[in-house]
Write a protein that holds these residues in place. Structure first.
Motif, PDB file in Angstrom:
ATOM      1  N   ARG A   1       0.308  -0.840  -0.114  1.00 19.23           N
ATOM      2  CA  ARG A   1       0.095   0.346   0.092  1.00 19.23           C
ATOM      3  C   ARG A   1       0.487   1.262   0.135  1.00 19.23           C
ATOM      4  N   GLN A   2       0.616   2.692  -0.582  1.00 17.90           N
ATOM      5  CA  GLN A   2       0.789   3.259  -0.567  1.00 17.90           C
ATOM      6  C   GLN A   2       0.633   4.866   0.211  1.00 17.90           C
ATOM      7  N   GLY A   3      -0.251   5.292   0.905  1.00 21.51           N
ATOM      8  CA  GLY A   3      -0.636   6.727   1.234  1.00 21.51           C
ATOM      9  C   GLY A   3       0.023   7.757   0.592  1.00 21.51           C
ATOM     10  N   SER A   4      -0.924   8.466   0.815  1.00 23.75           N
ATOM     11  CA  SER A   4      -0.737   9.852   0.219  1.00 23.75           C
ATOM     12  C   SER A   4       1.143  10.189   0.649  1.00 23.75           C
ATOM     13  N   GLY A   5       1.916  10.872  -0.244  1.00 21.46           N
ATOM     14  CA  GLY A   5       3.423  11.281  -0.098  1.00 21.46           C
ATOM     15  C   GLY A   5       4.008   9.789   0.929  1.00 21.46           C
ATOM     16  N   GLU A   6       3.643   9.013   1.057  1.00 26.08           N
ATOM     17  CA  GLU A   6       4.266   8.220   1.886  1.00 26.08           C
ATOM     18  C   GLU A   6       5.172   7.222   0.533  1.00 26.08           C
ATOM     19  N   GLU A   7       5.782   6.294   1.081  1.00 20.92           N
ATOM     20  CA  GLU A   7       6.212   5.187  -0.307  1.00 20.92           C
ATOM     21  C   GLU A   7       5.105   4.202   0.284  1.00 20.92           C
ATOM     22  N   ARG A   8       5.619   3.341  -0.853  1.00 19.02           N
ATOM     23  CA  ARG A   8       4.821   2.223  -1.277  1.00 19.02           C
ATOM     24  C   ARG A   8       5.136   0.991   0.407  1.00 19.02           C
ATOM     25  N   GLU A   9       4.682   0.570   1.334  1.00 19.97           N
ATOM     26  CA  GLU A   9       4.745  -0.104   2.180  1.00 19.97           C
ATOM     27  C   GLU A   9       4.126  -2.034   2.065  1.00 19.97           C
ATOM     28  N   PHE A  10       4.650  -2.717   2.598  1.00 19.23           N
ATOM     29  CA  PHE A  10       4.318  -3.911   2.676  1.00 19.23           C
ATOM     30  C   PHE A  10       3.547  -4.441   3.559  1.00 19.23           C
ATOM     31  N   VAL A  11       2.400  -4.720   3.106  1.00 17.87           N
ATOM     32  CA  VAL A  11       1.533  -4.587   3.853  1.00 17.87           C
ATOM     33  C   VAL A  11       1.254  -7.044   4.434  1.00 17.87           C
ATOM     34  N   ALA A  12       1.092  -7.802   3.511  1.00 19.42           N
ATOM     35  CA  ALA A  12       1.242  -8.907   3.112  1.00 19.42           C
ATOM     36  C   ALA A  12       1.692  -9.931   2.119  1.00 19.42           C
ATOM     37  N   GLY A  13       1.978 -10.812   2.887  1.00 17.48           N
ATOM     38  CA  GLY A  13       2.741 -11.900   1.824  1.00 17.48           C
ATOM     39  C   GLY A  13       1.939 -13.233   1.580  1.00 17.48           C
ATOM     40  N   ILE A  14       2.042 -14.000   0.585  1.00 12.97           N
ATOM     41  CA  ILE A  14       1.613 -15.946   0.108  1.00 12.97           C
ATOM     42  C   ILE A  14       2.539 -16.233  -0.050  1.00 12.97           C
ATOM     43  N   ARG A  15       3.444 -17.327   0.783  1.00  8.43           N
ATOM     44  CA  ARG A  15       3.454 -18.435  -0.643  1.00  8.43           C
ATOM     45  C   ARG A  15       2.924 -19.156  -1.509  1.00  8.43           C
ATOM     46  N   TRP A  16       3.964 -19.271  -2.592  1.00  9.78           N
ATOM     47  CA  TRP A  16       2.674 -19.831  -4.144  1.00  9.78           C
ATOM     48  C   TRP A  16       1.978 -21.311  -3.317  1.00  9.78           C
ATOM     49  N   ASN A  17       1.963 -22.279  -2.057  1.00  7.52           N
ATOM     50  CA  ASN A  17       1.008 -23.037  -1.828  1.00  7.52           C
ATOM     51  C   ASN A  17       0.899 -23.130  -0.876  1.00  7.52           C
ATOM     52  N   SER A  18       0.498 -21.228  -0.072  1.00  8.26           N
ATOM     53  CA  SER A  18      -0.057 -20.819   1.010  1.00  8.26           C
ATOM     54  C   SER A  18       0.269 -21.572   2.347  1.00  8.26           C
ATOM     55  N   ALA A  19       1.055 -21.985   1.972  1.00  7.44           N
ATOM     56  CA  ALA A  19       2.256 -22.957   3.345  1.00  7.44           C
ATOM     57  C   ALA A  19       2.349 -21.771   4.115  1.00  7.44           C
ATOM     58  N   THR A  20       2.886 -20.717   3.551  1.00  6.15           N
ATOM     59  CA  THR A  20       3.206 -19.607   4.942  1.00  6.15           C
ATOM     60  C   THR A  20       2.820 -17.961   3.614  1.00  6.15           C
ATOM     61  N   THR A  21       2.405 -16.991   5.228  1.00  4.24           N
ATOM     62  CA  THR A  21       1.746 -15.851   4.570  1.00  4.24           C
ATOM     63  C   THR A  21       3.295 -14.801   5.710  1.00  4.24           C
ATOM     64  N   ASP A  22       3.039 -13.376   5.599  1.00  6.87           N
ATOM     65  CA  ASP A  22       3.939 -12.974   6.211  1.00  6.87           C
ATOM     66  C   ASP A  22       3.031 -11.468   6.417  1.00  6.87           C
ATOM     67  N   TYR A  23       3.011 -10.980   7.226  1.00  7.78           N
ATOM     68  CA  TYR A  23       2.030  -9.639   7.783  1.00  7.78           C
ATOM     69  C   TYR A  23       2.636  -7.872   8.016  1.00  7.78           C
ATOM     70  N   ALA A  24       2.840  -7.540   8.158  1.00  6.33           N
ATOM     71  CA  ALA A  24       3.205  -6.237   8.766  1.00  6.33           C
ATOM     72  C   ALA A  24       3.283  -5.822  10.116  1.00  6.33           C
ATOM     73  N   ASP A  25       3.290  -5.385  10.978  1.00  9.33           N
ATOM     74  CA  ASP A  25       2.849  -5.660  12.372  1.00  9.33           C
ATOM     75  C   ASP A  25       1.757  -4.835  12.451  1.00  9.33           C
TER      76      ASP A  25
ATOM     77  N   VAL B   1      -0.842  -4.230  10.635  1.00 13.69           N
ATOM     78  CA  VAL B   1      -1.676  -5.801  10.338  1.00 13.69           C
ATOM     79  C   VAL B   1      -2.265  -6.543  10.510  1.00 13.69           C
ATOM     80  N   LYS B   2      -0.854  -7.374  11.248  1.00 12.90           N
ATOM     81  CA  LYS B   2      -0.751  -8.133  12.184  1.00 12.90           C
ATOM     82  C   LYS B   2      -2.813  -8.613  12.560  1.00 12.90           C
ATOM     83  N   GLY B   3      -3.162  -9.977  12.599  1.00  9.52           N
ATOM     84  CA  GLY B   3      -4.092  -9.402  13.627  1.00  9.52           C
ATOM     85  C   GLY B   3      -5.686  -8.757  13.588  1.00  9.52           C
ATOM     86  N   ARG B   4      -5.569  -8.122  12.268  1.00 11.60           N
ATOM     87  CA  ARG B   4      -6.661  -7.790  11.464  1.00 11.60           C
ATOM     88  C   ARG B   4      -7.086  -7.870  10.077  1.00 11.60           C
TER      89      ARG B   4
END
Length: 124
Positions: A38-62, A64-67
């Motif tokens: 995501r990229q807010g106005s005037g901000e740099e693009r930042e990582f939100v969430a990622g997922i492995r090709w087989n959905s075995a692993t997910t990763d979240y920015a702190d 958004v974690k839990g939401r």
């Protein structure tokens, strides 16, 4: 080539929910890692969430974690981001991205294909 098209953005009140979708076409999506940024106005693009090709692993920015929850449907060539308990600071343009790597990363340089983005606005 891989084409990605986001949908599902909009205006929502704080505490509400949205579900973003990303339709993938072109080459097979099955072996690609994927993510949301995501990229807010005037901000740099930042990582939100990622997922492995087989959905075995997910990763979240702190922030958004839990939401937020990332998921994918390889058979349907789609990527999703369920966003709950939204906050005004979540307001941004949200982008889906695909990486030829099997494992997602947090750096946008790891991703080879990008959608055009969808606006999410959270009012207080």
């Amino acid at each position: 080539q891989v084409q990605l098209v986001e949908s599902g953005g909009g205006l929502v009140q704080a505490g509400g929910s949205l579900r973003l979708s990303c339709a993938v076409s072109g080459r097979t999506f099955t072996t690609y890692a994927a993510g949301w940024f995501r990229q807010g106005s005037g901000e740099e693009r930042e990582f939100v969430a990622g997922i492995r090709w087989n959905s075995a692993t997910t990763d979240y920015a702190d922030s958004v974690k839990g939401r937020f929850t990332i998921s994918r449907d390889n058979a349907g060539n789609a990527l999703y981001l369920q966003m709950n308990s939204l906050r005004p600071e979540d307001t941004a343009i949200y982008y889906c991205a695909a990486s030829t790597s099997l494992i997602p990363g947090r750096s946008f340089s790891r991703y080879d294909y990008w959608g055009q983005g969808t606006q999410v606005t959270v009012s207080s």
